[in-house]
Design an enzyme around this catalytic site. Sequence first.
Site, PDB file in Angstrom:
ATOM      1  N   GLN A   1      14.717  10.033 -31.735  1.00 51.52           N
ATOM      2  CA  GLN A   1      15.351  11.233 -31.185  1.00 51.52           C
ATOM      3  C   GLN A   1      16.793  11.431 -31.630  1.00 51.52           C
ATOM      4  O   GLN A   1      17.229  12.563 -31.829  1.00 51.52           O
ATOM      5  CB  GLN A   1      15.291  11.173 -29.654  1.00 51.52           C
ATOM      6  CG  GLN A   1      15.721  12.446 -28.962  1.00 51.52           C
ATOM      7  CD  GLN A   1      15.240  12.477 -27.534  1.00 51.52           C
ATOM      8  OE1 GLN A   1      14.101  12.814 -27.271  1.00 51.52           O
ATOM      9  NE2 GLN A   1      16.097  12.112 -26.606  1.00 51.52           N
TER      10      GLN A   1
ATOM     11  N   GLU B   1      21.866  18.849 -29.312  1.00 50.03           N
ATOM     12  CA  GLU B   1      23.106  18.112 -29.099  1.00 50.03           C
ATOM     13  C   GLU B   1      24.078  18.241 -30.263  1.00 50.03           C
ATOM     14  O   GLU B   1      25.036  17.484 -30.370  1.00 50.03           O
ATOM     15  CB  GLU B   1      22.786  16.646 -28.786  1.00 50.03           C
ATOM     16  CG  GLU B   1      21.967  16.532 -27.507  1.00 50.03           C
ATOM     17  CD  GLU B   1      21.607  15.113 -27.133  1.00 50.03           C
ATOM     18  OE1 GLU B   1      21.952  14.198 -27.901  1.00 50.03           O
ATOM     19  OE2 GLU B   1      20.983  14.924 -26.079  1.00 50.03           O
TER      20      GLU B   1
ATOM     21  N   ASP C   1      18.830   6.313 -30.666  1.00 49.67           N
ATOM     22  CA  ASP C   1      18.115   6.538 -29.407  1.00 49.67           C
ATOM     23  C   ASP C   1      16.691   6.884 -29.785  1.00 49.67           C
ATOM     24  O   ASP C   1      16.412   7.981 -30.265  1.00 49.67           O
ATOM     25  CB  ASP C   1      18.744   7.680 -28.599  1.00 49.67           C
ATOM     26  CG  ASP C   1      17.921   8.023 -27.354  1.00 49.67           C
ATOM     27  OD1 ASP C   1      16.952   7.296 -27.064  1.00 49.67           O
ATOM     28  OD2 ASP C   1      18.252   9.018 -26.680  1.00 49.67           O
TER      29      ASP C   1
ATOM     30  N   GLU D   1      18.714   2.396 -28.258  1.00 51.31           N
ATOM     31  CA  GLU D   1      18.425   2.857 -26.899  1.00 51.31           C
ATOM     32  C   GLU D   1      16.941   3.180 -26.756  1.00 51.31           C
ATOM     33  O   GLU D   1      16.346   3.757 -27.666  1.00 51.31           O
ATOM     34  CB  GLU D   1      19.275   4.100 -26.618  1.00 51.31           C
ATOM     35  CG  GLU D   1      19.032   4.774 -25.290  1.00 51.31           C
ATOM     36  CD  GLU D   1      19.794   6.086 -25.179  1.00 51.31           C
ATOM     37  OE1 GLU D   1      19.316   6.974 -24.450  1.00 51.31           O
ATOM     38  OE2 GLU D   1      20.849   6.239 -25.828  1.00 51.31           O
TER      39      GLU D   1
ATOM     40  N   LYS E   1      23.770   8.328 -16.759  1.00 54.16           N
ATOM     41  CA  LYS E   1      23.720   9.788 -16.669  1.00 54.16           C
ATOM     42  C   LYS E   1      23.815  10.170 -15.200  1.00 54.16           C
ATOM     43  O   LYS E   1      22.938   9.819 -14.414  1.00 54.16           O
ATOM     44  CB  LYS E   1      22.414  10.315 -17.269  1.00 54.16           C
ATOM     45  CG  LYS E   1      22.263  10.060 -18.763  1.00 54.16           C
ATOM     46  CD  LYS E   1      20.869  10.443 -19.238  1.00 54.16           C
ATOM     47  CE  LYS E   1      20.735  10.345 -20.753  1.00 54.16           C
ATOM     48  NZ  LYS E   1      19.341  10.568 -21.197  1.00 54.16           N
TER      49      LYS E   1
ATOM     50  N   ARG F   1      23.744  14.991 -21.194  1.00 47.51           N
ATOM     51  CA  ARG F   1      22.328  15.342 -21.297  1.00 47.51           C
ATOM     52  C   ARG F   1      22.191  16.387 -22.398  1.00 47.51           C
ATOM     53  O   ARG F   1      23.177  16.972 -22.848  1.00 47.51           O
ATOM     54  CB  ARG F   1      21.777  15.921 -19.978  1.00 47.51           C
ATOM     55  CG  ARG F   1      21.831  15.027 -18.771  1.00 47.51           C
ATOM     56  CD  ARG F   1      21.204  13.664 -18.942  1.00 47.51           C
ATOM     57  NE  ARG F   1      19.786  13.634 -19.279  1.00 47.51           N
ATOM     58  CZ  ARG F   1      18.815  13.288 -18.454  1.00 47.51           C
ATOM     59  NH1 ARG F   1      19.090  12.961 -17.200  1.00 47.51           N
ATOM     60  NH2 ARG F   1      17.563  13.220 -18.858  1.00 47.51           N
ATOM     61  N   SER F   2      20.952  16.637 -22.819  1.00 49.98           N
ATOM     62  CA  SER F   2      20.757  17.632 -23.884  1.00 49.98           C
ATOM     63  C   SER F   2      21.084  19.037 -23.398  1.00 49.98           C
ATOM     64  O   SER F   2      21.495  19.897 -24.174  1.00 49.98           O
ATOM     65  CB  SER F   2      19.332  17.567 -24.429  1.00 49.98           C
ATOM     66  OG  SER F   2      18.399  17.633 -23.381  1.00 49.98           O
TER      67      SER F   2
END
Length: 429
Positions: free
Chosen positions: A163, A205, A242, A287, A339, A368-369
């Site tokens: 990701q 992002e 990630d 991650e 988060k 966060r996205s």
Amino acid sequence: MSSIVEIHGREVIDSRGNPTVEVDVYTEDGGFGRAAVPSGASTGSREAVELRDGDKSRFLGKGVRKAVDAVNTVLAEVVLGMEVADQKGIDAAMIALDGTHNKSRLGANAILGISMAVAKAAADECDLPLYRYLGGTNTSLLPVPMMNIINGGAHADNNVDIQEFMIMPVAATSCTEAIRMGAEVFHSLKKVLKSKGLNTAVGDEGGFAPNLGSNEEALKVIVEAIEAAGYKPGEDIKLALDCASSEFYNKETGNYDLTGEGRVLTKQELVAFYEDLVAKYPIISIEDGFDESDWDGWKLMTEALGNKIQLVGDDLFVTNSKILAEGISKGIANSILVKVNQIGTLTETFEAVEMAQRAGYTAVISHRSGETEDATIADIAVALNAGQIKTGSMSRSDRIAKYNQLIRIEEELGGMARFEGMKVFYNLR
């Protein structure tokens, strides 16, 4: 300090064009705080619940009027009149009112909006910056940024399974310099991608989302971009991943389907896949290398790589102290991604970070996205002396807002500011 006299919630828009909750808090002595709540795309199943309306006639069912109503009615009734400095008491009162283990009745988005706005109002009343109010006088450590420059998985419409591919400018002498280095590599990467005829559109992002032949090809172009920017991969700039592996985990077979590469891997093969990448490229952090429910896989990975690189639990721990405590006791991972909206209050967020640090785990404060112009997490990263922040790429103003806030904080701290580069990985050998 004075009591809270007014709370007002509203529906605003996040960086993906979806509604989110924003809350204003006012105190009797003139303190004011405003906070907007972020939202994730790839979410852990044990995260606190984000309350959405489900009314398909508004925002395709993603409206947050129910959460806003909770802010303006039942939650306000409990919080109004409370001392603004009583963060723990306010958060506890909201948790008790909700009455569920995951904030599903009133919504973590409603509760978090108030929690963050209360802290900001208290800081404003004290005439202190938020990081100083939350962290106290010893707060001085600026975080090393994890900058997401290639997006794949759920954050992009391409054939890359992993990701996020990130860079960490560990050789910088300040956070401001690290941001500059990251920006230079970002622009260098754009040139590299263009030279190869690849797409330079960006994902959620702010990272590029090109159609690459494999996950390893993404690492290769990043290394090329680092060198083209005049830096040494592995010395000046490290890489971080990630994997968000829950997105490609097959729960029926227990295998991992790397569809972009046309490969299906067992737990052992996935560990070997990561070991191979770490051997070939200057990767310092991975991650969510395994699914949140695959603790056996996590254990294998921790045994193989836990002394060499940072292994970050995001969906694994969901900023939840109870789950983190279990992970620590079983020797799973060595770092927690933090988060605020995964758990839903500042108090619980701080508890998770403190638990991680006591156990020798690192903590990475994360966006966060789905984000807004709210830069609270920059202050939280400094307040907690976390040493690392993950807040996107060098594009999209919702990401840049956090970097600019870090630049301001570093300037304000002046000679007191610390930036520790590779030293933030204090638990690696």
